[in-house]
Design a protein around this motif. Structure first.
Motif, PDB file in Angstrom:
ATOM      1  N   GLU A 135     -13.116   9.865   3.990  1.00  0.00           N
ATOM      2  CA  GLU A 135     -13.777   8.780   4.717  1.00  0.00           C
ATOM      3  C   GLU A 135     -12.804   8.081   5.666  1.00  0.00           C
ATOM      4  OE1 GLU A 135     -16.375   4.758   3.648  1.00  0.00           O
ATOM      5  OE2 GLU A 135     -15.477   5.946   2.064  1.00  0.00           O
ATOM      6  N   TRP A 136     -13.310   7.732   6.845  1.00  0.00           N
ATOM      7  CA  TRP A 136     -12.599   6.894   7.809  1.00  0.00           C
ATOM      8  C   TRP A 136     -13.462   5.682   8.087  1.00  0.00           C
ATOM      9  CZ3 TRP A 136     -14.454   6.234  13.006  1.00  0.00           C
ATOM     10  CH2 TRP A 136     -13.637   5.434  13.803  1.00  0.00           C
ATOM     11  N   LEU A 137     -12.876   4.496   8.013  1.00  0.00           N
ATOM     12  CA  LEU A 137     -13.564   3.238   8.304  1.00  0.00           C
ATOM     13  C   LEU A 137     -12.726   2.454   9.289  1.00  0.00           C
ATOM     14  CD1 LEU A 137     -15.630   0.900   7.755  1.00  0.00           C
ATOM     15  CD2 LEU A 137     -14.104   0.195   5.900  1.00  0.00           C
ATOM     16  N   LYS A 138     -13.348   2.014  10.367  1.00  0.00           N
ATOM     17  CA  LYS A 138     -12.691   1.120  11.314  1.00  0.00           C
ATOM     18  C   LYS A 138     -13.452  -0.199  11.270  1.00  0.00           C
ATOM     19  CE  LYS A 138     -10.467   0.996  15.747  1.00  0.00           C
ATOM     20  NZ  LYS A 138     -10.099   1.789  16.910  1.00  0.00           N
ATOM     21  N   THR A 139     -12.739  -1.277  10.917  1.00  0.00           N
ATOM     22  CA  THR A 139     -13.369  -2.571  10.715  1.00  0.00           C
ATOM     23  C   THR A 139     -12.448  -3.691  11.159  1.00  0.00           C
ATOM     24  OG1 THR A 139     -14.399  -4.032   9.080  1.00  0.00           O
ATOM     25  CG2 THR A 139     -12.556  -2.693   8.313  1.00  0.00           C
ATOM     26  N   ASN A 140     -13.038  -4.811  11.527  1.00  0.00           N
ATOM     27  CA  ASN A 140     -12.247  -6.000  11.827  1.00  0.00           C
ATOM     28  C   ASN A 140     -12.390  -7.061  10.730  1.00  0.00           C
ATOM     29  OD1 ASN A 140     -14.869  -6.854  12.342  1.00  0.00           O
ATOM     30  ND2 ASN A 140     -14.372  -7.856  14.279  1.00  0.00           N
ATOM     31  N   PHE A 149      -8.981   2.477   8.192  1.00  0.00           N
ATOM     32  CA  PHE A 149      -8.679   2.708   6.783  1.00  0.00           C
ATOM     33  C   PHE A 149      -9.207   4.092   6.417  1.00  0.00           C
ATOM     34  CE2 PHE A 149      -8.923  -1.812   7.346  1.00  0.00           C
ATOM     35  CZ  PHE A 149      -7.866  -2.305   6.601  1.00  0.00           C
ATOM     36  N   TYR A 150      -8.518   4.765   5.485  1.00  0.00           N
ATOM     37  CA  TYR A 150      -8.863   6.128   5.109  1.00  0.00           C
ATOM     38  C   TYR A 150      -8.907   6.243   3.587  1.00  0.00           C
ATOM     39  CZ  TYR A 150      -7.039   6.711   9.830  1.00  0.00           C
ATOM     40  OH  TYR A 150      -6.793   6.577  11.171  1.00  0.00           O
ATOM     41  N   GLU A 151      -9.679   7.199   3.097  1.00  0.00           N
ATOM     42  CA  GLU A 151      -9.678   7.511   1.660  1.00  0.00           C
ATOM     43  C   GLU A 151     -10.139   8.936   1.449  1.00  0.00           C
ATOM     44  OE1 GLU A 151     -12.111   8.115  -0.822  1.00  0.00           O
ATOM     45  OE2 GLU A 151     -13.921   7.760   0.299  1.00  0.00           O
ATOM     46  N   VAL A 152      -9.572   9.561   0.407  1.00  0.00           N
ATOM     47  CA  VAL A 152     -10.041  10.854  -0.076  1.00  0.00           C
ATOM     48  C   VAL A 152     -10.268  10.729  -1.580  1.00  0.00           C
ATOM     49  CG1 VAL A 152      -9.019  12.323   1.706  1.00  0.00           C
ATOM     50  CG2 VAL A 152      -7.686  11.720  -0.292  1.00  0.00           C
ATOM     51  N   THR A 153     -11.319  11.356  -2.052  1.00  0.00           N
ATOM     52  CA  THR A 153     -11.704  11.264  -3.464  1.00  0.00           C
ATOM     53  C   THR A 153     -12.109  12.638  -3.971  1.00  0.00           C
ATOM     54  OG1 THR A 153     -12.547   9.022  -3.136  1.00  0.00           O
ATOM     55  CG2 THR A 153     -13.308  10.174  -5.104  1.00  0.00           C
ATOM     56  N   GLY A 154     -11.736  12.945  -5.203  1.00  0.00           N
ATOM     57  CA  GLY A 154     -12.183  14.159  -5.867  1.00  0.00           C
ATOM     58  C   GLY A 154     -12.615  13.818  -7.286  1.00  0.00           C
ATOM     59  N   SER A 175      -3.792   3.121   4.890  1.00  0.00           N
ATOM     60  CA  SER A 175      -3.968   2.636   6.246  1.00  0.00           C
ATOM     61  C   SER A 175      -2.602   2.612   6.906  1.00  0.00           C
ATOM     62  CB  SER A 175      -4.588   1.234   6.240  1.00  0.00           C
ATOM     63  OG  SER A 175      -4.712   0.747   7.560  1.00  0.00           O
ATOM     64  N   SER A 176      -2.566   2.777   8.217  1.00  0.00           N
ATOM     65  CA  SER A 176      -1.288   2.797   8.927  1.00  0.00           C
ATOM     66  C   SER A 176      -0.848   1.418   9.408  1.00  0.00           C
ATOM     67  CB  SER A 176      -1.377   3.748  10.126  1.00  0.00           C
ATOM     68  OG  SER A 176      -2.421   3.323  10.991  1.00  0.00           O
ATOM     69  N   THR A 177      -1.548   0.362   8.993  1.00  0.00           N
ATOM     70  CA  THR A 177      -1.222  -0.997   9.432  1.00  0.00           C
ATOM     71  C   THR A 177      -0.330  -1.705   8.421  1.00  0.00           C
ATOM     72  OG1 THR A 177      -3.089  -2.020   8.302  1.00  0.00           O
ATOM     73  CG2 THR A 177      -3.498  -1.114  10.488  1.00  0.00           C
ATOM     74  N   ASP A 178       0.108  -2.920   8.763  1.00  0.00           N
ATOM     75  CA  ASP A 178       0.908  -3.732   7.841  1.00  0.00           C
ATOM     76  C   ASP A 178       0.131  -4.055   6.568  1.00  0.00           C
ATOM     77  OD1 ASP A 178       2.988  -3.713   9.603  1.00  0.00           O
ATOM     78  OD2 ASP A 178       2.449  -5.630  10.533  1.00  0.00           O
ATOM     79  N   PHE A 179      -1.187  -4.034   6.671  1.00  0.00           N
ATOM     80  CA  PHE A 179      -2.049  -4.294   5.515  1.00  0.00           C
ATOM     81  C   PHE A 179      -1.889  -3.199   4.460  1.00  0.00           C
ATOM     82  CE2 PHE A 179      -6.294  -4.294   3.458  1.00  0.00           C
ATOM     83  CZ  PHE A 179      -6.342  -5.629   3.075  1.00  0.00           C
ATOM     84  N   ALA A 180      -1.295  -2.050   4.871  1.00  0.00           N
ATOM     85  CA  ALA A 180      -1.193  -0.879   3.994  1.00  0.00           C
ATOM     86  C   ALA A 180      -0.359  -1.141   2.745  1.00  0.00           C
ATOM     87  CB  ALA A 180      -0.618   0.306   4.753  1.00  0.00           C
ATOM     88  N   GLY A 181       0.547  -2.124   2.779  1.00  0.00           N
ATOM     89  CA  GLY A 181       1.339  -2.411   1.591  1.00  0.00           C
ATOM     90  C   GLY A 181       0.484  -2.725   0.384  1.00  0.00           C
ATOM     91  N   ASP A 182      -0.630  -3.384   0.613  1.00  0.00           N
ATOM     92  CA  ASP A 182      -1.568  -3.700  -0.464  1.00  0.00           C
ATOM     93  C   ASP A 182      -2.629  -2.621  -0.623  1.00  0.00           C
ATOM     94  OD1 ASP A 182      -1.550  -7.126   0.593  1.00  0.00           O
ATOM     95  OD2 ASP A 182      -0.329  -6.167  -0.944  1.00  0.00           O
ATOM     96  N   TYR A 183      -2.769  -1.744   0.360  1.00  0.00           N
ATOM     97  CA  TYR A 183      -3.888  -0.814   0.378  1.00  0.00           C
ATOM     98  C   TYR A 183      -3.491   0.621   0.078  1.00  0.00           C
ATOM     99  CZ  TYR A 183      -8.420   0.951   1.863  1.00  0.00           C
ATOM    100  OH  TYR A 183      -9.653   1.537   1.891  1.00  0.00           O
TER     101      TYR A 183
END
Length: 196
Positions: A135-140, A149-154, A175-183
């Motif tokens: 999944e790819w999600l682009k959100t503000n 934001f990205y995710e893969v699930t199996g 995620s490739s942003t600074d938010f990625a530390g938590d994500y």
């Protein structure tokens, strides 16, 4: 980018053996029996079976989403394509878009989401089914700026009987942003669905 729950009414009209139309009303998004911020919205769409192995569906929602649109106007749609690749393998492509004039407690924040989701399922038997999702999600709505934001699930589905499905899964979010530390994380989860 979509609701977890709706409370309302939905009607189905079968146009033909291959086409159905839905129309209804909901008391906003993510509500039980409370109508947060005067939530009141349309919900509807259609499903068409193109062939025995291919189905396309469009679902939309428009109006006041309640808390999710801070009482303002909003629009959302999802488009699904379900393809049976073999008698045991199924692929699902989904895209979603939503925009609201307001978000949660801020009526001045215009929220916008776009997502693309791919699913692949393989049925081993009446009891066992394996699946994967990317999944790819682009959100503000997460950082205040448009962020990907990205995710893969199996995982697997185990159908214990006609009424109980147990679903363990492993999921990786990033995620490739600074938010990625938590994500940026790996998650294991399991749930059970009991129908009655």
């Amino acid at each position: 980018s979509g609701p977890f729950t709706y409370t309302g009414v939905l009607s189905t009209f079968n146009v033909s053996d291959r086409t159905a139309i839905w129309a209804g009303w909901a008391a906003g998004w993510d509500t039980g029996f409370d109508q947060f911020n005067g939530g009141s919205n349309w919900i509807g769409g259609f499903e068409h079976e193109v062939s025995d192995d291919l189905t396309v569906a469009y679902v939309s929602s428009a109006g006041n989403f309640g808390l999710r649109s801070a009482g303002g106007s909003a629009y959302s749609h999802s488009i699904y394509t379900v393809a049976d690749l073999t008698c045991r393998t199924q692929y699902v492509f989904q895209t979603e878009y939503s925009h609201s004039n307001g978000f949660l407690a801020d009526p001045s924040f215009d929220a916008e989401n776009i997502a693309i989701v791919n699913y692949l399922f393989y049925t081993f038997s009446d009891c066992w089914k394996a699946g994967g999702r990317a999944e790819w999600l682009k959100t503000n709505t997460m950082t205040g700026e448009s962020t990907s934001f990205y995710e893969v699930t199996g995982g697997v589905n185990y159908r214990a009987n006609d009424n109980l499905v147990i679903r363990p899964e492993v999921r990786y979010d990033w995620s490739s942003t600074d938010f990625a530390g938590d994500y940026d994380r790996l998650i294991f989860g399991v749930d059970a669905v009991l129908t009655f």
